[in-house]
Design a protein around this motif. Sequence first.
Motif, PDB file in Angstrom:
ATOM      1  N   ASP A 130       0.912  -1.257  -0.113  1.00 23.27           N
ATOM      2  CA  ASP A 130       0.168   0.029   0.108  1.00 23.27           C
ATOM      3  C   ASP A 130       0.901   1.443   0.064  1.00 23.27           C
ATOM      4  N   TYR A 131       2.313   1.124  -0.163  1.00 24.62           N
ATOM      5  CA  TYR A 131       3.029   2.249  -0.132  1.00 24.62           C
ATOM      6  C   TYR A 131       3.613   2.256  -1.621  1.00 24.62           C
ATOM      7  N   ASN A 132       3.472   3.769  -2.303  1.00 26.22           N
ATOM      8  CA  ASN A 132       4.192   4.166  -3.299  1.00 26.22           C
ATOM      9  C   ASN A 132       4.881   5.609  -3.151  1.00 26.22           C
ATOM     10  N   LYS A 133       5.234   5.988  -4.455  1.00 22.69           N
ATOM     11  CA  LYS A 133       6.147   7.232  -4.378  1.00 22.69           C
ATOM     12  C   LYS A 133       5.083   8.692  -4.245  1.00 22.69           C
ATOM     13  N   THR A 134       3.965   8.248  -4.487  1.00 23.55           N
ATOM     14  CA  THR A 134       2.805   9.166  -4.533  1.00 23.55           C
ATOM     15  C   THR A 134       2.381   9.462  -2.920  1.00 23.55           C
ATOM     16  N   ASN A 135       1.940   8.389  -2.297  1.00 23.02           N
ATOM     17  CA  ASN A 135       1.533   8.583  -0.829  1.00 23.02           C
ATOM     18  C   ASN A 135       2.516   8.294   0.145  1.00 23.02           C
ATOM     19  N   THR A 136       4.008   8.303  -0.025  1.00 24.66           N
ATOM     20  CA  THR A 136       4.768   8.071   0.842  1.00 24.66           C
ATOM     21  C   THR A 136       5.701   9.221   1.080  1.00 24.66           C
ATOM     22  N   ARG A 137       6.028   9.444   2.473  1.00 30.24           N
ATOM     23  CA  ARG A 137       6.819  10.600   2.663  1.00 30.24           C
ATOM     24  C   ARG A 137       7.928   9.818   3.622  1.00 30.24           C
ATOM     25  N   ILE A 138       9.226  10.257   3.245  1.00 29.39           N
ATOM     26  CA  ILE A 138      10.491   9.876   4.113  1.00 29.39           C
ATOM     27  C   ILE A 138      10.628  10.928   5.392  1.00 29.39           C
ATOM     28  N   LEU A 139      10.503  10.271   6.384  1.00 30.05           N
ATOM     29  CA  LEU A 139      10.652  10.946   7.790  1.00 30.05           C
ATOM     30  C   LEU A 139      12.110  10.945   7.782  1.00 30.05           C
ATOM     31  N   SER A 140      12.998  10.101   7.797  1.00 28.85           N
ATOM     32  CA  SER A 140      14.393   9.910   8.299  1.00 28.85           C
ATOM     33  C   SER A 140      15.027   8.464   7.653  1.00 28.85           C
ATOM     34  N   CYS A 164      18.102   9.419  -0.094  1.00 27.29           N
ATOM     35  CA  CYS A 164      17.035   8.827  -0.457  1.00 27.29           C
ATOM     36  C   CYS A 164      16.443   9.318  -1.926  1.00 27.29           C
ATOM     37  N   SER A 165      15.856   8.373  -2.558  1.00 30.42           N
ATOM     38  CA  SER A 165      15.091   8.780  -3.779  1.00 30.42           C
ATOM     39  C   SER A 165      13.857   7.658  -4.028  1.00 30.42           C
ATOM     40  N   MET A 166      12.804   8.399  -4.529  1.00 28.19           N
ATOM     41  CA  MET A 166      11.867   7.329  -4.716  1.00 28.19           C
ATOM     42  C   MET A 166      11.168   7.289  -6.119  1.00 28.19           C
ATOM     43  N   ALA A 167      11.070   5.974  -6.445  1.00 23.73           N
ATOM     44  CA  ALA A 167      10.837   5.647  -7.884  1.00 23.73           C
ATOM     45  C   ALA A 167       9.647   4.553  -8.024  1.00 23.73           C
ATOM     46  N   ASP A 168       9.135   4.152  -9.011  1.00 19.58           N
ATOM     47  CA  ASP A 168       8.107   3.149  -9.135  1.00 19.58           C
ATOM     48  C   ASP A 168       8.408   1.955  -8.586  1.00 19.58           C
ATOM     49  N   LEU A 169       9.960   1.714  -8.830  1.00 20.41           N
ATOM     50  CA  LEU A 169      10.398   0.501  -8.344  1.00 20.41           C
ATOM     51  C   LEU A 169      10.492   0.284  -6.689  1.00 20.41           C
ATOM     52  N   GLY A 170      10.811   1.133  -6.161  1.00 27.58           N
ATOM     53  CA  GLY A 170      10.995   1.341  -4.808  1.00 27.58           C
ATOM     54  C   GLY A 170      11.777   2.565  -4.259  1.00 27.58           C
ATOM     55  N   GLN A 190      32.931   1.448   4.964  1.00 25.69           N
ATOM     56  CA  GLN A 190      32.276   1.817   6.415  1.00 25.69           C
ATOM     57  C   GLN A 190      30.651   1.915   6.293  1.00 25.69           C
ATOM     58  N   TYR A 191      30.225   2.099   4.781  1.00 26.35           N
ATOM     59  CA  TYR A 191      28.808   2.070   4.569  1.00 26.35           C
ATOM     60  C   TYR A 191      28.328   0.726   4.131  1.00 26.35           C
ATOM     61  N   GLN A 192      29.119  -0.101   3.519  1.00 25.74           N
ATOM     62  CA  GLN A 192      28.761  -1.304   2.954  1.00 25.74           C
ATOM     63  C   GLN A 192      28.536  -2.307   4.022  1.00 25.74           C
ATOM     64  N   SER A 193      27.529  -3.098   3.657  1.00 31.07           N
ATOM     65  CA  SER A 193      27.007  -4.415   4.200  1.00 31.07           C
ATOM     66  C   SER A 193      26.831  -3.785   5.921  1.00 31.07           C
ATOM     67  N   ARG A 194      26.124  -2.685   5.949  1.00 32.99           N
ATOM     68  CA  ARG A 194      25.809  -2.217   7.113  1.00 32.99           C
ATOM     69  C   ARG A 194      24.156  -2.212   7.309  1.00 32.99           C
ATOM     70  N   ASP A 195      23.631  -2.156   8.359  1.00 31.58           N
ATOM     71  CA  ASP A 195      22.078  -2.051   8.993  1.00 31.58           C
ATOM     72  C   ASP A 195      21.470  -0.617   8.628  1.00 31.58           C
ATOM     73  N   TYR A 196      20.349  -0.556   8.013  1.00 36.14           N
ATOM     74  CA  TYR A 196      19.910   0.721   7.636  1.00 36.14           C
ATOM     75  C   TYR A 196      18.425   0.722   8.434  1.00 36.14           C
ATOM     76  N   ARG A 197      17.891   1.835   8.532  1.00 35.97           N
ATOM     77  CA  ARG A 197      16.517   1.801   8.943  1.00 35.97           C
ATOM     78  C   ARG A 197      15.718   3.226   8.344  1.00 35.97           C
ATOM     79  N   ILE A 198      14.611   3.198   7.820  1.00 36.71           N
ATOM     80  CA  ILE A 198      13.970   4.249   7.093  1.00 36.71           C
ATOM     81  C   ILE A 198      12.654   4.463   7.827  1.00 36.71           C
ATOM     82  N   LEU A 199      12.216   5.648   8.228  1.00 34.58           N
ATOM     83  CA  LEU A 199      11.118   5.936   8.658  1.00 34.58           C
ATOM     84  C   LEU A 199      10.012   6.736   7.564  1.00 34.58           C
ATOM     85  N   LEU A 200       8.916   5.884   7.351  1.00 35.25           N
ATOM     86  CA  LEU A 200       7.850   6.159   6.417  1.00 35.25           C
ATOM     87  C   LEU A 200       6.703   6.702   6.873  1.00 35.25           C
ATOM     88  N   MET A 201       6.174   7.695   6.230  1.00 39.29           N
ATOM     89  CA  MET A 201       4.761   8.248   6.603  1.00 39.29           C
ATOM     90  C   MET A 201       3.908   7.956   5.371  1.00 39.29           C
TER      91      MET A 201
END
Length: 559
Positions: free
Chosen positions: A495-505, A529-535, A545-556
């Motif tokens: 139910d998320y897409n590039k139209t109804n999603t806002r990246i908070l962090s 971050c960038s949003m596209a049709d694919l994701g 230092q950034y490769q193979s590292r944990d990430y977390r994204i907060l979406l609205m």
Amino acid sequence: MKKLFFVFTMMTVAWTLSAQAPQALNYQAVARDASGNVLADQLVSFRISILSGSSTGSAVYSEVHTGKVTNGFGLVQLAIGQGTPVTGAFHSVTWNSGMYYVKVEMDPAGGSAYQHMGTSQLLSVPYALHAKNVEIEADGDASNEIQTLSLNGNQLSLSRGGGTVTLPSSGTAGDNWGTQTVVTDASLAGNGLQATPLKVADNGVTSAKIADAAVITNKLAAGAVTSVKLAPMGATAGQVLTYSGTAWGPKSFTSSPWLSSGSDIYFNDGKVGIGKIPDTDLRQFQVLTSDRQAVAAINKSATQASIFAINEGAGPAAEFRNRIKIIDGTQGEGKVLTSDAGGFASWQTPASNPWKIIDDDIFYNAGYVGIGTSLTNYPLTIENASNDCFIKLKDTQGTGGMRIGAFRGELAFINDNLNANFRFLINSSSGYIQMMTIDGANKRVGINTTKPSASLDVEGTMAVGSAGIVFSEIREITGMTSATGSFVLISWPSDYNKTNTRILSAEIYYDGRNWNTMGMGFEDKMVGCSMADLGIFLHYPGIPQYQSRDYRILLMKVQ
């Protein structure tokens, strides 16, 4: 005041010892005033007194004469002894026992304001002188004047030529009184002589010889009826005589259950019943009657009660069943019974009730209502002098109910009295919908959910501020960056897409030590971050230092 006086013209004593002598004294006088003027043709009244011994002696007889009128010469005439007696009797005066005086008093107005006119001694007059002469016997021997009375058969004779009369005897000739004796029966004793006087014999008076109602109290001398003069009529010691309607007879006397103490009587062995046999209950005094007042108490005291009841235990002092009627002169239709400070009750007209009643409901629509306060600034104002003020709502289904109120001044609260779930529901066409849930046990609040999973759990859309955007969900997605390169493509959640999603962090766990968020990196290689049709493309510097590292994204997700 002018003094009146009389000119006495004649006084005549007019009685003798003969049968024809009148018992009166003729008296005449001329009435004049102090100047000597005759009181002619005037109504006057007299008081005449016969004094004994002297002119100041005691009155043995006095009388009044009223309605006497003088003639044209002032002459008035009256007969002493024929007036209206005031003291004594004229015929009882013993004229031969000493000197007598006549005292004259007059009221010239014909009333009873008598004035003393004079007092004079009574002297012998013709009738009295004649009476004196008859005291001398003709031959000087009084003994030969004595006569004797004798009875021979029925012939009664008087000696010295006095004559004889024939008395009645038995049959046609009279009763032969000369030989007759008194005959009595057993009810009388004695023969009438001094030795054996005639009297009522013992037991001589029987009920048959006494007429009904003939013996009354005032015909019995005090102490005349003693026990020895009453026949026992078969009664023995301790018995009483009772009347059956036809005869008297003995009956054993039942001792009274009442005891006396001075002028008081008392009974403490059981119950007392009037008009009934007492029931076997706790009532000591019982009265049964029909169409009468069972107990009446009348008192004229200004301080004491007619009926006094006190219960020294825990029970009531008085119990009334059915209706009570109180009449004190103040009663009236619609009045209520009230009491003053001293406990005295009276009927008063109650103040009009602003509350209206329809069936089992009451309502008030004339203004505001205050409970515990007179300051009614709102339709309903409730105040309490203590630290808290509650309104409790409860139906018959639950056990706790709900309280709404204020606690210790400023703290307002709503609770369910049991620290359980508190639910807000609305009634829609499809039934009740639970809009909000407060989980008291877990301290959670849920909106549009019955089981909140967080302190605040909102299921559905939400907007912050009057101009805020409406959003329905805030979600965190996690993962790991690629082992090589400088970005990773993250598929869209359901139910998320590039139209109804806002990246908070968006954050990457840099070198396994720090979380670097968007905008952090080296030179032109930063986290973004960038949003596209694919994701969602997560960009970062292409260094270890950034490769193979944990990430977390907060979406609205917005509307």
